[in-house]
Motif scaffolding. Structure first.
Motif, short mmCIF file in Angstrom:
data_model
loop_
_atom_site.label_atom_id
_atom_site.label_comp_id
_atom_site.label_asym_id
_atom_site.label_seq_id
_atom_site.Cartn_x
_atom_site.Cartn_y
_atom_site.Cartn_z
N ALA A 29 8.38 3.93 4.94
CA ALA A 29 7.76 5.22 4.65
C ALA A 29 6.27 5.20 4.96
N LEU A 30 5.79 6.28 5.57
CA LEU A 30 4.38 6.41 5.92
C LEU A 30 3.75 7.58 5.16
N PRO A 31 2.47 7.46 4.79
CA PRO A 31 1.78 8.50 4.02
C PRO A 31 1.14 9.56 4.92
N ARG A 32 1.97 10.28 5.67
CA ARG A 32 1.45 11.21 6.66
C ARG A 32 0.56 12.28 6.04
N VAL A 33 1.00 12.86 4.92
CA VAL A 33 0.23 13.95 4.30
C VAL A 33 -1.15 13.48 3.89
N LEU A 34 -1.22 12.33 3.23
CA LEU A 34 -2.52 11.80 2.79
C LEU A 34 -3.43 11.52 3.98
N GLU A 35 -2.90 10.88 5.01
CA GLU A 35 -3.74 10.52 6.16
C GLU A 35 -4.23 11.76 6.90
N GLU A 36 -3.35 12.74 7.08
CA GLU A 36 -3.77 13.95 7.78
C GLU A 36 -4.78 14.76 6.97
N ALA A 37 -4.77 14.58 5.65
CA ALA A 37 -5.74 15.29 4.80
C ALA A 37 -7.07 14.56 4.71
N GLY A 38 -7.16 13.37 5.33
CA GLY A 38 -8.42 12.66 5.36
C GLY A 38 -8.59 11.60 4.28
N PHE A 39 -7.51 11.26 3.56
CA PHE A 39 -7.62 10.22 2.54
C PHE A 39 -7.81 8.86 3.22
N THR A 40 -8.70 8.04 2.64
CA THR A 40 -8.98 6.71 3.18
C THR A 40 -8.46 5.64 2.23
N PHE A 41 -7.62 4.76 2.74
CA PHE A 41 -7.11 3.64 1.96
C PHE A 41 -8.12 2.50 1.97
N ARG A 42 -8.33 1.91 0.81
CA ARG A 42 -9.20 0.74 0.76
C ARG A 42 -8.45 -0.50 1.25
N HIS A 43 -7.15 -0.54 0.96
CA HIS A 43 -6.33 -1.69 1.35
C HIS A 43 -5.29 -1.23 2.37
N ASN A 44 -5.55 -1.55 3.63
CA ASN A 44 -4.63 -1.17 4.70
C ASN A 44 -3.63 -2.25 5.04
N GLU A 45 -3.91 -3.48 4.65
CA GLU A 45 -3.03 -4.61 4.93
C GLU A 45 -2.48 -5.16 3.63
N VAL A 46 -1.21 -5.60 3.66
CA VAL A 46 -0.57 -6.06 2.44
C VAL A 46 -1.26 -7.29 1.85
N GLU A 47 -1.78 -8.18 2.71
CA GLU A 47 -2.42 -9.37 2.17
C GLU A 47 -3.70 -9.02 1.41
N SER A 48 -4.44 -8.03 1.89
CA SER A 48 -5.63 -7.56 1.18
C SER A 48 -5.27 -7.00 -0.18
N ALA A 49 -4.19 -6.19 -0.22
CA ALA A 49 -3.77 -5.59 -1.50
C ALA A 49 -3.29 -6.66 -2.47
N LEU A 50 -2.57 -7.65 -1.97
CA LEU A 50 -2.10 -8.74 -2.84
C LEU A 50 -3.25 -9.55 -3.38
N ALA A 51 -4.22 -9.83 -2.53
CA ALA A 51 -5.40 -10.59 -2.98
C ALA A 51 -6.16 -9.85 -4.05
N ALA A 52 -6.31 -8.54 -3.91
CA ALA A 52 -7.02 -7.74 -4.91
C ALA A 52 -6.27 -7.73 -6.22
N ALA A 53 -4.93 -7.69 -6.16
CA ALA A 53 -4.13 -7.62 -7.38
C ALA A 53 -4.01 -8.97 -8.08
N LEU A 54 -4.03 -10.05 -7.30
CA LEU A 54 -3.75 -11.38 -7.87
C LEU A 54 -5.03 -12.16 -8.20
#
Length: 289
Positions: free
Chosen positions: A264-289
């Motif tokens: 699944a892709l977040p098309r609505v959020l991206e087209e509305a201009g939302f910016t993700f801080r964590h674009n890669e899964v390893e970055s998100a895992l590091a932030a959480a762990l």
């Protein structure tokens, strides 16, 4: 804004309330006696809500729902999962209409799409097959007030001390982690920080409505997620949990929650201009762990 949250004791409810409180006024609905003037008691089966709960409210956020995991999905459990979502949502929808609240953010899940394999899905993709897809559809249909409705089709939330990582972290730290089934099922993950930011973005951008995939921009197969998890914890993750073993242990719940996948892709959020801080899964895992 004055925001009323139902299901505020859960992971997402607590995180959203914490983020909002410095800029907005937060109220919560509780299923006990209220402890202060920010809490309002309610009883969804009786369709009863404390007087004044909706006074001046600009938006309602609904996270109500019994946990999907780890119980087996018996017929009785399936009914609990359905009732705990649909009944409170119907009560909220009626109250929102009655009190002319402009906005409802209502929880749902990417499980709406069923098992999509390699196929990319976005908010325009149809409902999939399976119990979870049907549950999400019933949940979303119950959210039908006379208001702007945003349906939060949430992915797998990566959060410190909770969400998907809660039961996995101890296993991976002991080098007992491994892929599930064939490892090809896609995992539509999202960092808790990005999920909360997306909800605030949706509350504040009144032109957005309808279903929104609240998941990161780069879903990964389970095998890739497993390797990234191991790297972040500096542990090997060599094991393999056969799909048949999971089905024997937890039945349909294991199949749909762990062996099904959604690219699944977040098309609505991206087209509305939302910016993700964590674009890669390893970055998100590091932030959480």
């Amino acid at each position: 804004m004055r925001v009323l949250i139902a299901g505020a004791s859960g992971l997402l409810g607590q995180a959203l309330a914490e983020r909002l409180k410095d800029k907005h006024e937060v109220r919560t609905l509780v299923r006990r006696e209220s402890r202060d003037d920010t809490e309002f008691s309610w009883d969804p089966p009786a369709a009863r809500i404390a007087e004044g709960a909706f006074d001046g409210v600009d938006a309602v956020v609904n996270f109500c729902g019994a946990p999907l995991f780890p119980d087996r999905w018996s017929a009785a459990r399936k009914q609990v999962l359905l009732d705990s979502r649909v009944e409170p949502t119907e009560v909220l929808a009626e109250a929102i209409t009655e009190h002319n609240v402009p906005t409802l953010l209502n929880a749902s899940a990417v499980g709406f799409y069923g098992d999509t394999g390699e196929t990319v899905v976005d908010e325009e993709s149809p409902q999939g097959k399976g119990f979870l897809a049907g549950l999400c559809t019933a949940w979303e249909r119950a959210a039908d007030p006379d208001a702007r409705v945003v349906t939060l089709r949430t992915g797998l939330v990566l959060a410190p001390g909770g969400g998907l990582l809660g039961p996995l972290k101890p296993l991976f730290k002991l080098a007992l982690g491994g892929r599930l089934g064939d490892g090809r099922q896609y995992m539509p993950w999202i960092a808790l920080e990005d999920h909360v930011s997306a909800m605030v973005f949706l509350l504040e951008n009144e032109e957005l409505y309808g279903p929104v995939n609240v998941c990161g921009p780069k879903p990964v197969p389970n095998a890739e997620f497993t390797k990234a998890f191991g790297r972040v914890l500096h542990r090997p993750a060599p094991w393999w949990v056969p799909g048949i073993a999971m089905k024997i242990a937890l039945g349909q719940a294991a199949e749909e929650m762990a062996l099904y996948g959604q690219r699944a892709l977040p098309r609505v959020l991206e087209e509305a201009g939302f910016t993700f801080r964590h674009n890669e899964v390893e970055s998100a895992l590091a932030a959480a762990l």
